[in-house]
Design an enzyme around this catalytic site. Structure first.
Site, mmCIF file in Angstrom:
data_model
loop_
_atom_site.group_PDB
_atom_site.id
_atom_site.type_symbol
_atom_site.label_atom_id
_atom_site.label_comp_id
_atom_site.label_asym_id
_atom_site.label_seq_id
_atom_site.Cartn_x
_atom_site.Cartn_y
_atom_site.Cartn_z
ATOM 1 N N HIS A 104 30.680 25.347 32.505
ATOM 2 C CA HIS A 104 31.023 24.312 33.491
ATOM 3 C C HIS A 104 30.130 23.069 33.376
ATOM 4 C CE1 HIS A 104 33.851 27.030 35.354
ATOM 5 N NE2 HIS A 104 32.925 27.949 35.446
ATOM 6 N N ASP B 21 38.874 47.683 44.139
ATOM 7 C CA ASP B 21 38.371 48.935 43.562
ATOM 8 C C ASP B 21 38.472 48.995 42.045
ATOM 9 O OD1 ASP B 21 37.682 49.927 46.041
ATOM 10 O OD2 ASP B 21 39.551 51.023 46.326
ATOM 11 N N HIS C 95 54.005 24.712 44.878
ATOM 12 C CA HIS C 95 52.663 25.019 44.370
ATOM 13 C C HIS C 95 52.672 26.067 43.262
ATOM 14 C CE1 HIS C 95 48.238 26.029 45.224
ATOM 15 N NE2 HIS C 95 48.272 24.723 44.972
ATOM 16 N N LYS D 170 42.930 31.999 42.767
ATOM 17 C CA LYS D 170 43.701 32.670 43.811
ATOM 18 C C LYS D 170 43.836 34.124 43.362
ATOM 19 C CE LYS D 170 45.250 28.166 43.645
ATOM 20 N NZ LYS D 170 44.357 27.614 44.615
ATOM 21 N N GLN E 162 40.519 29.308 46.700
ATOM 22 C CA GLN E 162 40.260 27.907 47.012
ATOM 23 C C GLN E 162 40.072 27.671 48.511
ATOM 24 O OE1 GLN E 162 43.493 25.402 45.808
ATOM 25 N NE2 GLN E 162 42.412 23.486 46.189
ATOM 26 N N ASP F 25 38.893 30.724 33.682
ATOM 27 C CA ASP F 25 38.785 29.357 33.200
ATOM 28 C C ASP F 25 39.804 29.117 32.086
ATOM 29 O OD1 ASP F 25 36.587 28.948 34.990
ATOM 30 O OD2 ASP F 25 35.306 29.989 33.546
ATOM 31 N N GLU G 114 29.718 35.631 34.304
ATOM 32 C CA GLU G 114 29.773 34.180 34.454
ATOM 33 C C GLU G 114 29.028 33.737 35.710
ATOM 34 O OE1 GLU G 114 33.002 30.619 35.456
ATOM 35 O OE2 GLU G 114 33.695 32.437 34.428
ATOM 36 N N ASP H 145 60.612 32.197 25.293
ATOM 37 C CA ASP H 145 60.944 33.267 24.363
ATOM 38 C C ASP H 145 59.795 33.421 23.378
ATOM 39 O OD1 ASP H 145 61.942 32.020 21.466
ATOM 40 O OD2 ASP H 145 62.156 30.633 23.143
ATOM 41 N N HIS I 91 39.088 27.123 42.218
ATOM 42 C CA HIS I 91 40.518 26.944 42.434
ATOM 43 C C HIS I 91 41.270 28.263 42.288
ATOM 44 C CE1 HIS I 91 44.636 25.294 41.479
ATOM 45 N NE2 HIS I 91 44.294 24.496 42.478
ATOM 46 N N HIS J 283 36.772 26.010 38.148
ATOM 47 C CA HIS J 283 36.850 27.453 37.876
ATOM 48 C C HIS J 283 38.204 27.963 38.355
ATOM 49 C CE1 HIS J 283 35.773 31.641 37.385
ATOM 50 N NE2 HIS J 283 36.052 31.872 38.650
ATOM 51 N N LYS K 123 52.848 27.873 39.695
ATOM 52 C CA LYS K 123 52.394 27.484 38.356
ATOM 53 C C LYS K 123 52.824 28.571 37.379
ATOM 54 C CE LYS K 123 48.585 26.222 41.225
ATOM 55 N NZ LYS K 123 49.007 24.891 41.554
#
Length: 761
Positions: A337, A618, A298, A613, A478, A161, A673, A305, A611, A370, A300
């Protein structure tokens, strides 16, 4: 399935062709414009560039391909590229299982045929490397065939989050250094890094919204993101932003990226903004224009520096962020949330966000969010900077030069020598249409299809590390769809949704069952994709998702039956969503007016939009990035994506024993959470006891979530996904919940008759 699927690596080399027929009957001369496509069981696994005007074309192209297919037929097709159509020149087919049984190697010419007519020869080389489960503990964690190398001695910080604070349950979680785990705050760190930069700030985003504030607590800097970036530029820091051009100069905005507003905001300032179309901006009405309409940029990331942290070296460092969080509205959230309680302060307009139902900002509820993000230091940050530069150079006309980086001013060899250091590899989905590959030798490793270089190393990273898993895999994403080439019985099967993630997860489970072992896979996804849930795009995505789940559960059920076990498919594979109910409603909140507002206020529940990814293997390896588990993200040719694959070399899974490093600490924090506690079973997520405990919590929470009246709080947020799995693996909607709660939208989805499959897969 478990007996016939071929799982391994296939090396394909397409060398040259001879005696091809001349397919060009134009009055202007020319000859055949040939390329080669290789398919396994009908699914494309390799495709060459086009050689123009030659009946003896030379390619000399090599492909390194993960395969997990039924393995019945390998088809090599030579095709003539022509205006308006592509004609088959000739094909060669072979029984792939026989090829493997005969040693799995071949080099030489093959005869091309079309309608029993010889159509020339093709020189090829094939080599198959089987995946051997017993070797998985020694398989390198370095993803093979990548453009970017594995970087050692880095630092990594992981975020759940946009904001987080420690909870009492975190006291039971220890870090790699044996300290109590304290969850860091993503946007607080972003604020710290942005305001500390002096030379450059580079940002890539699907969306950037100038009106958000990063830190939302009493006494914090109240400047908006736009104001901070303008101020840094005025101080002499070079600020460059690349955002996806949503095409809203031609059609109304469909997804609210703010790209036009952001570009307008920074006009006539020292901040340089580039709106980047996915595809060539000057393309015509087909081809590239279709790419621009359907696909997105897409990625992000933030690269800056940062001041030196060592006394003996005053040179600047480089740091970077990579993950799922865009710097835009609706993303600021905490593990609680809230849906209503923050609408008058932290989530008041302009940062009220709701894209699943139509409600007023003053009435709510907001759409909880999330996400997973990461921060990195070391040489890996230079690779992320290089990605920005390669994308910028592909878009720029030369009028905006990026900051020159040299070792006099920057520490380009920075290494972190602590016991908790990380090894990190940068992964991408991108093509030469959007990226000017600068390392020519590395670029030779990449696939070339028609005229494009293609990097699909995120898919390689997922596939490679799923194969390495010994105990369990935990995924948050997602979307979850793919492996359509092994679907069976689906009414509609998309030919090009063939990423291997789902079938690889299944094979891990099946192989464990066959050996009398247990392997767990946990997948957290949204209750439904963002958007109106009964709309055609959302329903079609759900249809593909259901088909993917059905394939997975069916194969697991078959393995259980073959081994005569008394277990259930959900003892190995679990799908979950997350939700919140019973949030405090402020007294001053506007009264609901519409039927939707009234119902949602009365029920006081809403699903939390996942949302993320992310994949954890393990407790030792984690992938964090922008890529979804669908073909759009994994293909390399569709949406542009980025990710980092990270592990701590001093904290590895040895002989099945989970390490006690920072990946495991982060997984446990996420489970706190999601499930509100840190119980004994969670220490061994690969066990059947843990899987059943998680299922028990999720089932109990679902019953509380859908109850007519709110009576008691959920234990965390985890909900069972509203599907029923029978002993034979059949997937159906839960009885009484054919539609999602508070909607008229089918849980199982529906195939559209009009949408382009590339849009929804």
């Amino acid at each position: 399935m478990s007996e016939t699927t071929v799982r391994g690596l296939l090396h394909v080399e397409i060398k040259e062709a001879a005696d091809l027929p001349d397919m060009d009957f134009s009055l202007f001369g020319g000859a055949t414009d040939a390329y080669v496509k290789v398919k396994l069981d009908g699914a494309k696994i390799a495709k060459t560039s086009i050689v123009k005007d030659s009946t003896s074309p030379v390619w000399n192209q090599s492909f390194y391909t993960f395969i997990n297919h039924i393995g019945e037929k390998l088809t090599i097709e030579v095709i003539d590229d022509d205006v308006g159509k592509n004609d088959c020149i000739g094909t060669h087919e072979m029984n792939f299982r026989e090829f493997i049984d005969n040693g799995g190697e071949f080099e030489g010419p093959v005869q091309l045929m079309l309608d029993d007519e010889e159509r020339g020869q093709l020189e090829i080389a094939l080599r198959y490397e089987p995946y051997i489960r017993e070797d998985k503990h020694v398989i390198s964690r370095k993803v093979p065939g990548c453009y970017f190398p594995l970087r050692e001695n880095c630092r990594v910080e992981l975020y759940q989050d946009a904001e987080h604070t420690a909870e009492p349950e975190h006291e039971a979680i220890t870090t790699a250094l044996g300290e109590s785990y304290i969850p860091p705050g993503a946007w607080k760190k972003v604020y710290e890094v942005l305001t500390g930069a002096t030379k450059f700030i580079y940002i890539t985003g699907w969306a950037v919204f100038t009106e958000i504030t990063l830190v939302r607590e009493e006494g914090a800097d109240t400047r908006t993101l736009g104001e901070i970036l303008k101020d840094k530029a005025e101080e002499g820091c070079a600020v460059y932003i690349m955002i996806w051009d949503e095409y809203d100069d031609m059609i109304p905005s469909l997804v609210g990226t703010h790209d036009t507003a952001t570009a307008d905001y920074f006009e006539d300032t020292r901040v340089c903004v580039k709106r980047c179309a996915r595809g060539y901006a000057d393309s015509g009405l087909s081809g590239d224009a279709m790419t621009r309409l359907i696909y997105t940029h897409h990625q992000k990331s933030i690269i800056c520096d940062s001041p030196s942290i060592t006394e003996d070296d005053e040179r600047l460092r480089m740091v970077a962020f990579v993950g799922g969080l865009d710097l835009t509205d609706g993303r600021y959230d905490t593990p609680q949330h809230p849906t209503f309680s923050t609408l008058l302060d932290k989530h008041a307009a302009p940062d009220f966000y709701q894209n699943c139902v139509t409600v007023r900002a003053e009435a709510g509820p907001r759409q909880p969010w999330h996400d997973i993000h990461s921060y990195v230091e070391g040489k890996i940050a230079q690779d992320i900077r290089r990605n920005f530069e390669e994308r910028w150079n592909a878009e720029d006309d030369g009028s905006n030069e990026l900051v020159y980086v040299d070792e006099e001013e920057f520490n380009l060899e920075e290494e972190y020598q602590g016991d908790d250091s990380w090894n990190v590899q940068f992964l991408r989905s991108i093509t030469s249409q959007s990226c000017q590959f600068s390392y020519l030798e590395r670029a030779r490793k990449l696939k070339t299809e028609r005229s494009e270089k293609i990097e699909d190393t995120i898919h390689s990273g997922y596939t490679h590390n799923i194969r390495r898993a010994q105990n369990y895999i935990f995924i948050e994403n997602q979307y979850f769809l793919g492996s359509a080439h092994v679907w069976d019985g689906a009414e509609h099967i998309p030919k090009k949704a063939t990423n291997l993630v789902a079938i690889e997860l299944v094979r891990n489970i099946i192989e464990a069952i066959k050996l009398g072992e247990h392997h767990s896979v946990y997948c957290v996804i949204p209750l439904y994709p963002e958007g109106v849930p009964d709309s055609m795009p959302v329903q079609e995505i759900l249809y593909w998702q259901t088909a993917t789940m059905s394939m997975m559960y069916k194969y697991i059920a078959q393995a259980i039956e073959e081994e005569g076990l008394d277990t259930h498919p959900t003892d190995y594979l679990g799908f979950y969503c997350i939700g919140v109910r019973g949030d405090e409603i402020p007294e001053d909140l506007a009264e609901p007016e519409t039927d939707v507002e009234i119902n949602l206020r009365e029920k006081n529940r809403f699903h939390i939009y996942v949302h993320s990814k992310m994949m954890i293997v393990d407790d030792e390896y984690i992938i964090v990035g922008s890529a979804n588990i669908n073909q759009r993200s994994m293909s390399g040719r569709r949406d542009t994506e980025m990710a980092v694959g990270c592990y701590q070399p001093n904290f590895l899974c040895e002989e099945g024993q989970l390490p006690q490093g920072d990946v495991g600490a982060f997984r446990k924090s996420l489970w706190v959470e999601h499930m509100g506690e840190m119980c004994e079973e969670f220490e061994n997520p690969g066990s059947i006891d843990c899987m059943r405990k998680v299922n028990e919590i999720a089932r109990s929470n679902w019953e509380k979530y859908v109850a007519d009246e709110y009576e008691e709080p959920l234990q965390g947020h985890l909900l069972m996904y509203p599907i029923d799995i029978s002993q034979d693996g059949t997937v159906s909607a839960l009885e009484g919940f054919e539609n999602f709660p508070d909607t008229e939208a089918s849980v199982l989805g529906a195939k559209s008759a009009v949408l382009v499959e590339k849009l929804t897969t």
